[in-house]
Design an enzyme around this catalytic site. Sequence first.
Site, PDB file in Angstrom:
ATOM      1  N   LYS A  46       0.842  -1.202   0.000  1.00 26.85           N
ATOM      2  CA  LYS A  46       0.000   0.000   0.000  1.00 26.85           C
ATOM      3  C   LYS A  46       0.873   1.246   0.000  1.00 26.85           C
ATOM      4  O   LYS A  46       1.682   1.452   0.898  1.00 26.85           O
ATOM      5  CB  LYS A  46      -0.908   0.001   1.236  1.00 26.85           C
ATOM      6  CG  LYS A  46      -1.748   1.271   1.391  1.00 26.85           C
ATOM      7  CD  LYS A  46      -2.521   1.265   2.712  1.00 26.85           C
ATOM      8  CE  LYS A  46      -3.190   2.609   2.973  1.00 26.85           C
ATOM      9  NZ  LYS A  46      -3.872   2.646   4.287  1.00 26.85           N
ATOM     10  N   ASP A  75      -2.325  10.327   3.897  1.00 23.99           N
ATOM     11  CA  ASP A  75      -3.734   9.975   4.004  1.00 23.99           C
ATOM     12  C   ASP A  75      -4.453  10.951   4.932  1.00 23.99           C
ATOM     13  O   ASP A  75      -4.318  10.868   6.153  1.00 23.99           O
ATOM     14  CB  ASP A  75      -3.882   8.544   4.531  1.00 23.99           C
ATOM     15  CG  ASP A  75      -5.339   8.119   4.654  1.00 23.99           C
ATOM     16  OD1 ASP A  75      -6.201   8.776   4.028  1.00 23.99           O
ATOM     17  OD2 ASP A  75      -5.609   7.144   5.371  1.00 23.99           O
ATOM     18  N   LYS A 132      -9.809  12.737   8.646  1.00 28.91           N
ATOM     19  CA  LYS A 132      -9.418  12.228   9.955  1.00 28.91           C
ATOM     20  C   LYS A 132      -9.353  13.356  10.982  1.00 28.91           C
ATOM     21  O   LYS A 132      -9.213  14.530  10.623  1.00 28.91           O
ATOM     22  CB  LYS A 132      -8.015  11.603   9.865  1.00 28.91           C
ATOM     23  CG  LYS A 132      -7.890  10.392   8.978  1.00 28.91           C
ATOM     24  CD  LYS A 132      -6.440   9.944   8.904  1.00 28.91           C
ATOM     25  CE  LYS A 132      -6.262   8.732   8.009  1.00 28.91           C
ATOM     26  NZ  LYS A 132      -6.818   7.517   8.620  1.00 28.91           N
ATOM     27  N   ASP A 166     -12.118   7.125   3.915  1.00 25.99           N
ATOM     28  CA  ASP A 166     -10.913   6.810   4.694  1.00 25.99           C
ATOM     29  C   ASP A 166     -10.591   5.320   4.666  1.00 25.99           C
ATOM     30  O   ASP A 166      -9.607   4.894   5.246  1.00 25.99           O
ATOM     31  CB  ASP A 166     -11.079   7.291   6.137  1.00 25.99           C
ATOM     32  CG  ASP A 166      -9.758   7.352   6.888  1.00 25.99           C
ATOM     33  OD1 ASP A 166      -8.707   7.440   6.218  1.00 25.99           O
ATOM     34  OD2 ASP A 166      -9.764   7.298   8.132  1.00 25.99           O
ATOM     35  N   ARG A 222      -7.664  -0.324   0.922  1.00 32.02           N
ATOM     36  CA  ARG A 222      -8.165  -1.561   0.318  1.00 32.02           C
ATOM     37  C   ARG A 222      -8.559  -1.356  -1.143  1.00 32.02           C
ATOM     38  O   ARG A 222      -8.527  -2.300  -1.938  1.00 32.02           O
ATOM     39  CB  ARG A 222      -9.343  -2.088   1.143  1.00 32.02           C
ATOM     40  CG  ARG A 222     -10.568  -1.212   1.133  1.00 32.02           C
ATOM     41  CD  ARG A 222     -11.508  -1.521   2.279  1.00 32.02           C
ATOM     42  NE  ARG A 222     -10.917  -1.175   3.566  1.00 32.02           N
ATOM     43  CZ  ARG A 222     -11.512  -1.378   4.738  1.00 32.02           C
ATOM     44  NH1 ARG A 222     -12.715  -1.930   4.784  1.00 32.02           N
ATOM     45  NH2 ARG A 222     -10.920  -1.033   5.863  1.00 32.02           N
TER      46      ARG A 222
END
Length: 544
Positions: free
Chosen positions: A282, A287, A294, A364, A368
């Site tokens: 990944k 992020d 977040k 978020d 995946r």
Amino acid sequence: MQNLVRSLTPPARHLSSATGRLSPRPSFDSLVIPVHQGTDLRERLTTLLPDPLGQQLGTQAAAAGSKGKLNECHILYPDVPALADLRRVALVGTGQAPEAREQTPAELDEKTRVSVASAVKSLRSQGSKRIGVAVPEAHIAAAAAAASLALFDPTYAKTVAKPSAAPAVFPVTLAGRQLSEEAATEAWERGWVYGEAQNLARRWMDTPANLMTPSAFAAEVETHLGPLANVTVTAHDTDWAVAQKMGLFLGVAQGSAEPARFLEIHYRGAGAGAPTLGLVGKGVTFDTGGIDIKPWQGMEDMKADMGGAACVAATLYGIASLRMPINVVCAIPLCENMPGGRAVKPGDVLTAMNGQTVEVLNTDAEGRLILADALYYVSTVHRPSVLLDVATLTGAMAVALGSTYTGVFTNSDTLWSALNRAGNAQHELLWRMPMHPEYREVMRKSRVADLANLSASRGAGSCTAAMFLREFVGEPVRSDGEDDAAAEDRTLRVESSGAPVHYAHLDIAGVMSSKAGNGYNHDGMSGRPTRALIAYVQQLAQAK
């Protein structure tokens, strides 16, 4: 005294030194000697070392109160005119001796790593330039890895209070020890590469996101891996990803002004017909959470959300540096997850490379998504026999296992057994987590798409994420006319059903960082489980 030590030829890139017995003037200014707890140090040192050095150090050790406890380090200062270059001796404790308490080789290796790293750090802080390390033959590789890890400098961005230049560290044998130069040199080189690889992962993870964009990461990998034998590095652009129909990867990337990259690395250490290992990491270089942003506390650590990418690229560095006889393909989707004007929104539907549609319930849960396209690409285009992905995927993993274990989800008992052995050997511990069909079903509850990127229930967040990823290993597991039992077999029971790939997902969210500065750890990003992955691949290569 001319038989005090023999210096062994280390890797040329670390040290240039002649092999053979040394004159009374050793080539190192400092020496590390591990000692066991409960040992009579005065007797030990006078037996181990010639007079007057042994007598001097024995007296100093007694005065310093050295006990040999694990991680206890005392710096002693010999004054022997014939050994004027030898200015410091670090007596470092390794805990109880093997004969005092039954201990596994892995436990003894870990004690060696902790003690040697502590000694090297202490000697560096006192200005040592050339450090010799005396350890038993069985633990030379562990000592080398520890020395390399101990020399890692996490303060590279500071302009003041920089640590001293890294000293040269190499193995030595004390007189009377039976240790061949060739065995020691090979083991030291191998251990040093293990440490170098983890340090690469640490450095990449620690680098601020404005300096480690997708393009910058791709350039870093080209710099470090490109010159290695049998390695090719290709950084695909977004046009390539569009042609591959990687809608999940592109959907995450579209909210950022930074262009995405899909990094593909091949290592060809075996013949064309040999089985291939697949590695996927990944690579979210920062992020924010996207539209579902977040909380601000701790968001600065999201520069390391590319930890999976860092670990698999560093693993490949170790594989190629050690010239393992194996073929590896490594895929790393690189992008930022930002809340820009073009960012994917909650409720949007994206189409994966395998044709399945995914409803984005939470922006978020982006890791995946990018991994899904990469897993499908590697598993169908390159068809590896073993496929691993590594990702800082879920906060639920940190809740479940803390910072002690990496969670491993696998459909293969054989693969789990090999990974577990490697993790134990390197003290980068792994814990097997469940892959149950019920976790898969809750990811399929979307009113508008084949899958959702978030579970319909709050529990088992790491397990449901793992089952989402499993949907993209190989062709979609469900097809018209296939009953549930057949789908479950193909999803979960590799060995009994004869499915073509042994797959494991490693969730490293809990072990991403280290808060401890003891031993070979440092306060910052950990680079785990890079050494365990290299050790696993070494097992795999030897088995073939």
